[in-house]
Write an enzyme that holds these catalytic residues in place. Structure first.
Site, mmCIF file in Angstrom:
data_model
loop_
_atom_site.group_PDB
_atom_site.id
_atom_site.type_symbol
_atom_site.label_atom_id
_atom_site.label_comp_id
_atom_site.label_asym_id
_atom_site.label_seq_id
_atom_site.Cartn_x
_atom_site.Cartn_y
_atom_site.Cartn_z
ATOM 1 N N HIS A 91 -7.500 -2.023 -0.559
ATOM 2 C CA HIS A 91 -7.086 -3.132 -1.419
ATOM 3 C C HIS A 91 -5.599 -3.362 -1.147
ATOM 4 O O HIS A 91 -4.740 -2.832 -1.836
ATOM 5 C CB HIS A 91 -7.337 -2.753 -2.879
ATOM 6 C CG HIS A 91 -6.902 -3.790 -3.849
ATOM 7 N ND1 HIS A 91 -7.652 -4.909 -4.112
ATOM 8 C CD2 HIS A 91 -5.801 -3.882 -4.603
ATOM 9 C CE1 HIS A 91 -7.018 -5.653 -5.000
ATOM 10 N NE2 HIS A 91 -5.895 -5.042 -5.317
ATOM 11 N N GLN A 104 -6.314 15.236 -9.653
ATOM 12 C CA GLN A 104 -7.739 15.038 -9.893
ATOM 13 C C GLN A 104 -8.576 15.826 -8.889
ATOM 14 O O GLN A 104 -9.586 16.431 -9.250
ATOM 15 C CB GLN A 104 -8.086 13.546 -9.843
ATOM 16 C CG GLN A 104 -7.508 12.797 -11.034
ATOM 17 C CD GLN A 104 -7.793 11.311 -11.000
ATOM 18 O OE1 GLN A 104 -8.173 10.740 -9.982
ATOM 19 N NE2 GLN A 104 -7.611 10.664 -12.136
ATOM 20 N N ARG A 146 -14.379 -11.166 -5.485
ATOM 21 C CA ARG A 146 -13.495 -12.284 -5.148
ATOM 22 C C ARG A 146 -13.972 -13.011 -3.900
ATOM 23 O O ARG A 146 -13.975 -14.240 -3.843
ATOM 24 C CB ARG A 146 -12.062 -11.784 -4.931
ATOM 25 C CG ARG A 146 -11.331 -11.467 -6.192
ATOM 26 C CD ARG A 146 -9.933 -10.970 -5.881
ATOM 27 N NE ARG A 146 -9.203 -10.668 -7.094
ATOM 28 C CZ ARG A 146 -8.200 -9.824 -7.160
ATOM 29 N NH1 ARG A 146 -7.789 -9.187 -6.078
ATOM 30 N NH2 ARG A 146 -7.581 -9.607 -8.299
ATOM 31 N N ARG A 167 0.816 -1.212 0.000
ATOM 32 C CA ARG A 167 0.000 0.000 0.000
ATOM 33 C C ARG A 167 0.854 1.269 0.000
ATOM 34 O O ARG A 167 0.575 2.216 -0.710
ATOM 35 C CB ARG A 167 -0.924 -0.041 1.221
ATOM 36 C CG ARG A 167 -1.833 1.128 1.337
ATOM 37 C CD ARG A 167 -2.812 0.906 2.497
ATOM 38 N NE ARG A 167 -3.578 2.095 2.733
ATOM 39 C CZ ARG A 167 -3.323 2.967 3.692
ATOM 40 N NH1 ARG A 167 -2.326 2.786 4.516
ATOM 41 N NH2 ARG A 167 -4.069 4.036 3.842
ATOM 42 N N ASN A 202 -7.361 1.520 -7.059
ATOM 43 C CA ASN A 202 -6.836 1.042 -5.774
ATOM 44 C C ASN A 202 -5.480 1.645 -5.432
ATOM 45 O O ASN A 202 -4.700 1.940 -6.332
ATOM 46 C CB ASN A 202 -6.722 -0.484 -5.813
ATOM 47 C CG ASN A 202 -8.076 -1.137 -5.717
ATOM 48 O OD1 ASN A 202 -8.897 -0.723 -4.923
ATOM 49 N ND2 ASN A 202 -8.306 -2.143 -6.542
ATOM 50 N N ASP A 212 -12.538 -6.795 -4.948
ATOM 51 C CA ASP A 212 -12.341 -7.585 -3.732
ATOM 52 C C ASP A 212 -13.659 -8.200 -3.268
ATOM 53 O O ASP A 212 -13.692 -9.341 -2.804
ATOM 54 C CB ASP A 212 -11.745 -6.709 -2.633
ATOM 55 C CG ASP A 212 -10.416 -6.112 -3.069
ATOM 56 O OD1 ASP A 212 -9.564 -6.867 -3.573
ATOM 57 O OD2 ASP A 212 -10.239 -4.895 -2.926
#
Length: 146
Positions: free
Chosen positions: A108, A33, A83, A19, A52, A80
């Protein structure tokens, strides 16, 4: 200005990346953004972050768009979620669409937690709690969440 913004562009995770590595790469993307949303979007703009780690990227975009209400920002961890549903479905021999109310907490990354504590599944036409249907807390508390 725009009324809806879908932020799908994020730096993809590479081999061995955690991460913190993604955060370093995505900080610049979501700062830009956020600033663009702040400058050009309507004040009622609804923003959904998909890239993510979605939670962190959403926080970054929100930080750089202070004129947009924080409640207008949301993020998705659909991959996720899908899954987790698929793993439960495969274990029980049902379709993923028969698994309901699975929740993904966290980013994630290695810190995410797939939660089936309120999840249900339809097996042979009967709706049951996932924990009861799986009948294996060791699996649900270990292999499933890692």
């Amino acid at each position: 200005g725009c009324d809806y913004a879908l932020l799908v562009g994020a730096f993809p995770r590479g081999p061995g990346m955690e991460r913190k590595d993604l955060l370093a790469k995505n900080a610049g993307i979501f700062e830009a953004q956020g600033r663009a949303i702040n400058e050009f979007a309507s004040r009622d703009c609804k923003i959904v972050v998909v890239g993510n780690p979605a939670n962190t990227n959403c926080l970054l975009a929100r930080h750089f768009a202070p004129s947009i209400p924080a409640v207008n920002f949301s993020c998705l961890t659909r991959l996720d979620h899908n899954r987790a549903k698929a793993q439960i479905a495969k274990r029980l021999g049902v379709r993923a669409q028969d698994v309901h109310n699975v929740c993904i907490w966290g980013n994630h990354s290695a810190t995410q937690y797939p939660d089936v504590n309120n999840a249900t599944v339809v097996v042979d036409g009967v709706k049951r709690p996932v924990r009861e249907a799986v009948g294996d807390d060791a699996y649900l508390n270990n292999d499933f969440i890692t």
